[in-house]
Design a protein around this motif. Structure first.
Motif, PDB file in Angstrom:
ATOM      1  N   SER A  20      -7.321  20.725  15.040  1.00  0.00           N
ATOM      2  CA  SER A  20      -5.864  20.629  14.893  1.00  0.00           C
ATOM      3  C   SER A  20      -5.261  19.683  15.912  1.00  0.00           C
ATOM      4  O   SER A  20      -4.241  19.026  15.642  1.00  0.00           O
ATOM      5  N   ASP A  26     -12.574  23.550   9.091  1.00  0.00           N
ATOM      6  CA  ASP A  26     -11.397  24.366   9.339  1.00  0.00           C
ATOM      7  C   ASP A  26     -10.541  23.740  10.433  1.00  0.00           C
ATOM      8  O   ASP A  26     -11.056  23.213  11.426  1.00  0.00           O
ATOM      9  N   ASN A  27      -9.249  23.799  10.257  1.00  0.00           N
ATOM     10  CA  ASN A  27      -8.327  23.179  11.207  1.00  0.00           C
ATOM     11  C   ASN A  27      -8.415  23.792  12.599  1.00  0.00           C
ATOM     12  O   ASN A  27      -8.064  23.156  13.591  1.00  0.00           O
ATOM     13  N   ASP A  28      -8.887  25.040  12.689  1.00  0.00           N
ATOM     14  CA  ASP A  28      -8.999  25.711  13.988  1.00  0.00           C
ATOM     15  C   ASP A  28     -10.387  25.569  14.612  1.00  0.00           C
ATOM     16  O   ASP A  28     -10.633  26.098  15.697  1.00  0.00           O
ATOM     17  N   LYS A  75      -6.687  24.546   6.328  1.00  0.00           N
ATOM     18  CA  LYS A  75      -6.431  25.861   6.909  1.00  0.00           C
ATOM     19  C   LYS A  75      -5.981  26.787   5.807  1.00  0.00           C
ATOM     20  O   LYS A  75      -5.045  26.483   5.056  1.00  0.00           O
TER      21      LYS A  75
END
Length: 321
Positions: A202, A278-280, A302
């Protein structure tokens, strides 16, 4: 023997001598070493590391290692200490004094002052029977049989031994503290190692444009979107979901195989089921995805929704690669 052979021979002999000196330290790690580590671990104070000459240089490195692994430490030059800097040492601080001989004039002046103030004194020395050795509360034996210097004068093996003892001390404290990779990242936020431990996908996607087209977007507008967003790629999005990806490579292959672009849309040239992350996720995981699949960009999402692109240039700029 020519100069090249002589250089190689001396270099190898130096490494062999110093490596043997390090191996000889292993049986010297004893209850006194453990006692010093336990005392520092249970202390509310800092660790003051002092020395003179080459030992002072080693002290600064040990201080850096302690600080970066969770043990607050300060360097104090032994000569400066007896000329005003002794005020660095506070009531609950431990003092590590480094000296090969343990008998230098500065050490003989400094040690009684530390003892008089009631601070615990930890010695790293090659001479346990020296003035420093006999006055210390804990002796960390850094004995070396000989220096790597052919004249047995220049501090080489002895300073290497001091450094290794300091590392062993720091790693023992790290282990007792349960110091984790997340803790390490807190102390190294600006370095590449720290970034590998805290920088997330992110953090990178927000730096970039967010190229996207629909499956029915005509080829001209696909090309314009890729050019405008300057990432060499666009996601193909339908109902907020990633359904495909189009890269510069896809466009080149289309040009090589297609005479007319009339009626062509994104869905005709896109690659389905693109690699995503995944964005995280950690940024270093994006690097692993790219490396494993031989690609230079990866799409992020996400909760199933497209969030942007991570480009290999982002990783390079942040020092991850």
């Amino acid at each position: 023997m020519n100069n090249e052979d002589r250089i190689i021979s001396v270099a190898k002999k130096t490494i062999e001598t110093e490596s043997q000196a390090i191996r000889n330290l292993i049986p010297l790690v004893d209850a006194a070493f453990a006692g010093a580590v336990n005392y520092i671990f249970n202390s509310n104070g800092r660790v003051i590391v002092t020395g003179i000459g080459k030992s002072a240089n080693i002290a600064t490195k040990i201080v850096a290692t302690l600080n970066s692994t969770g043990t607050p430490a300060i360097f104090m030059h032994a000569a400066d200490a007896i000329h005003g800097d002794l005020g660095t040492v506070q009531e609950n601080d431990s003092v590590i004094c480094i000296s090969k001989s343990g008998n230098t004039p500065e050490i003989k002046v400094l040690v009684p002052l530390i003892k008089a103030a009631g601070n615990k004194l930890i010695a790293i020395t090659s001479n346990t029977k020296s003035f420093l050795g006999t006055q210390a509360d804990y002796i960390l034996n850094a004995y070396v049989e000989k220096e790597a210097c052919p004249n047995n004068l220049a501090p080489t093996s002895s300073t290497t031994a001091q450094l290794v003892i300091g590392d062993a001390l720091a790693m023992s404290l790290l282990d007792l503290r349960g110091f984790s990779s997340k803790d390490f990242a807190k102390f190294h936020p600006g370095g590449s190692l720290g970034k590998q431990l805290y920088l997330r996908v992110s953090n990178l996607t927000e730096l970039n444009e967010k190229p996207q087209v629909s499956p029915d977007t005509d080829i001209k507008n696909v090309i314009l979107e890729i050019s405008k967003k300057m990432l060499g790629v666009t996601a193909v999005i339908e109902n907020d979901k990633i359904v495909g990806i189009i890269t510069d490579g896809d466009l080149r292959r289309m040009l090589a195989t297609t005479d007319s672009f009339v009626g062509l849309t994104a869905k005709d040239i896109m690659s389905k089921n693109p690699k995503t992350i995944d964005n995280d996720a950690m940024a270093v995981q994006a690097m692993e995805v790219m490396d494993t699949n031989g690609i230079t960009q990866v799409l992020a999402q996400k909760n199933g929704k497209y969030t942007g692109v991570v480009h290999i240039h982002n990783l390079t700029k942040e020092g991850i690669i």
